[in-house]
Every structure is written in C-alpha cells, then in structure tokens.
Design an enzyme around this catalytic site. Sequence first.
Site, short mmCIF file in Angstrom:
data_model
loop_
_atom_site.label_atom_id
_atom_site.label_comp_id
_atom_site.label_asym_id
_atom_site.label_seq_id
_atom_site.Cartn_x
_atom_site.Cartn_y
_atom_site.Cartn_z
N ASP A 68 4.71 -12.93 0.58
CA ASP A 68 4.48 -12.28 1.86
C ASP A 68 5.18 -10.93 1.82
OD1 ASP A 68 3.05 -12.64 4.31
OD2 ASP A 68 4.97 -12.49 5.32
N THR A 69 4.50 -9.94 2.36
CA THR A 69 5.01 -8.57 2.28
C THR A 69 5.11 -7.98 3.67
OG1 THR A 69 4.08 -8.20 0.08
CG2 THR A 69 4.46 -6.25 1.42
N PHE A 148 -4.66 -0.71 -1.62
CA PHE A 148 -5.09 -1.36 -0.38
C PHE A 148 -4.01 -1.20 0.68
CE2 PHE A 148 -2.52 -5.29 -0.22
CZ PHE A 148 -1.92 -5.23 -1.47
N ASP A 151 -1.18 1.64 1.38
CA ASP A 151 -0.97 2.48 0.18
C ASP A 151 -1.21 3.98 0.42
OD1 ASP A 151 -0.07 0.46 -1.44
OD2 ASP A 151 -1.95 0.17 -2.51
N LYS A 171 2.01 1.99 -10.04
CA LYS A 171 2.39 1.28 -8.81
C LYS A 171 3.08 -0.05 -9.15
CE LYS A 171 0.87 -1.12 -4.67
NZ LYS A 171 -0.17 -1.79 -3.91
N HIS A 176 7.31 -3.16 -4.67
CA HIS A 176 7.90 -4.37 -4.12
C HIS A 176 7.36 -5.63 -4.79
CE1 HIS A 176 4.34 -2.80 -2.26
NE2 HIS A 176 4.06 -3.96 -1.68
N ARG A 177 6.00 -5.73 -4.85
CA ARG A 177 5.40 -6.94 -5.42
C ARG A 177 5.65 -7.00 -6.92
NH1 ARG A 177 1.07 -6.05 -3.83
NH2 ARG A 177 1.37 -6.95 -1.78
#
Length: 192
Positions: A68-69, A148, A151, A171, A176-177
């Site tokens: 979850d972001t 997406f 971004d 990226k 983060h991911r």
Amino acid sequence: MKKLVFASHNLHKLEEVRSIIKGFEVVGLSEIGCTEEIVENGLTLQDNAKIKADFVLNRFALDCFADDTGLEVEALNGAPGVYTARFAGEGCSYRDNVDKMLRVMTGIQNRKARFRTVICLNMNGRQYFFEGCVNGEITTEIYGDAGFGYDPIFRPNGYDETFAEMASDVKNKISHRGMATRKLVDFLNGMK
Ligand code: IMP
C-alpha cells in the site's frame, strides 16, 4: 520457479515488482482467479497492506505479499496519505487526483512531499513488513506521460524529471516501491 502472489490488480505495479523480483514467478490477483476488489479500509498503509495479504491467505490459502502506498504532502500535514487513491473522491481517476492535487497546492510555496510504500508478506505462517520511501516535491504542472497515478506531478529530490518523465528502470531504482521491494527480495534471498 516458485510462485509468489502479489495481491494487486494494478498492471503498472505488477510490471514494476516483476522487474525487481527475480527467482520467483510473481503472479497477480487475476492469475489466481481473484476478480474481487479488496476493500482497503485500514487507517494506515500497514493496515491496508495487511488486509490485502490476509485476504489472499484466508481465501486462497496462498503465500502472498501486498503493498500500500501513500503520497504524504508536508503542507497538507501528511495528506492524502492512506487516502491517496481516493483523494478526489470514491471511484475517481488518476487524472482527477492529479488535478485536485495541483488545485489544492496552488499558491503554496512548500511543495515537499514523499511517497511511502509498506509491503506485507505472508509466508510459511508468518507475517513480515518492509517499507520504502522517496522524498521529492509536487510540481506546479503536469510533466511526462509514463507511469501512473501521481507520477506526472512528483519530482524526486536530486532529479530534474518527474517520475512520469523517467525510464521505468530509473524510477524503480529510486522509488518507494522499488526500495520496499528490494528489502523484500533481500529477505526472500536470505530464506533460500
Ligand atoms: P495503492 O493503494 O497502493 O494502490 O496506491 C494508492 C494510490 O497511490 C494509487 O491509486 C496511485 O494513485 C498512487 N500511487 C501508488 N504508487 C504510485 C507510484 O509509484 N507513482 C504514482 N502514484 C502512485
């Protein structure tokens, strides 16, 4: 190759994590026959990641990870945070969210923001969490059309481009991911 379920319907996310996790076949929710939208009603990113990972474990009895972001904007006291996906309202589009963020931030000088991702892994009857974070700023207009979500209006510190102007491998290296996923990978490699 061992299968690992990623509890997401989001093809962008699947592509990002697949490019980082080698040695496992990462499969999304549709590939295990799950067409339901999992209700993310937790109060924290950690809660929501756990809700999604537990859903797959309870319903399909499969080891799984979920992420979850949240986008946390300093001038908005950390909002939208856990409400990042629904910032412009229930059922809104990525573009609605971007437009709302630009509107809300009009005239605000402090544009500092960060993306934070929490991953929850259910594996062999135990639960683990991994976190990744990237600091940056909200731009004053849209730049780029790759990626997406937010971004096109998030420029990470130390770069002249938004995430939507970058090649996906750039990226992934700083996002983060990407960071949370690499921590997951290190953990999985340590288990072998
Ligand atoms: P989720 O609940 O983890 O799917 O993410 C919540 C929302 O954050 C998504 O709907 C996107 O709008 C946004 N988001 C998540 N990851 C990213 C990213 O890598 N770039 C831009 N926006 C993102």
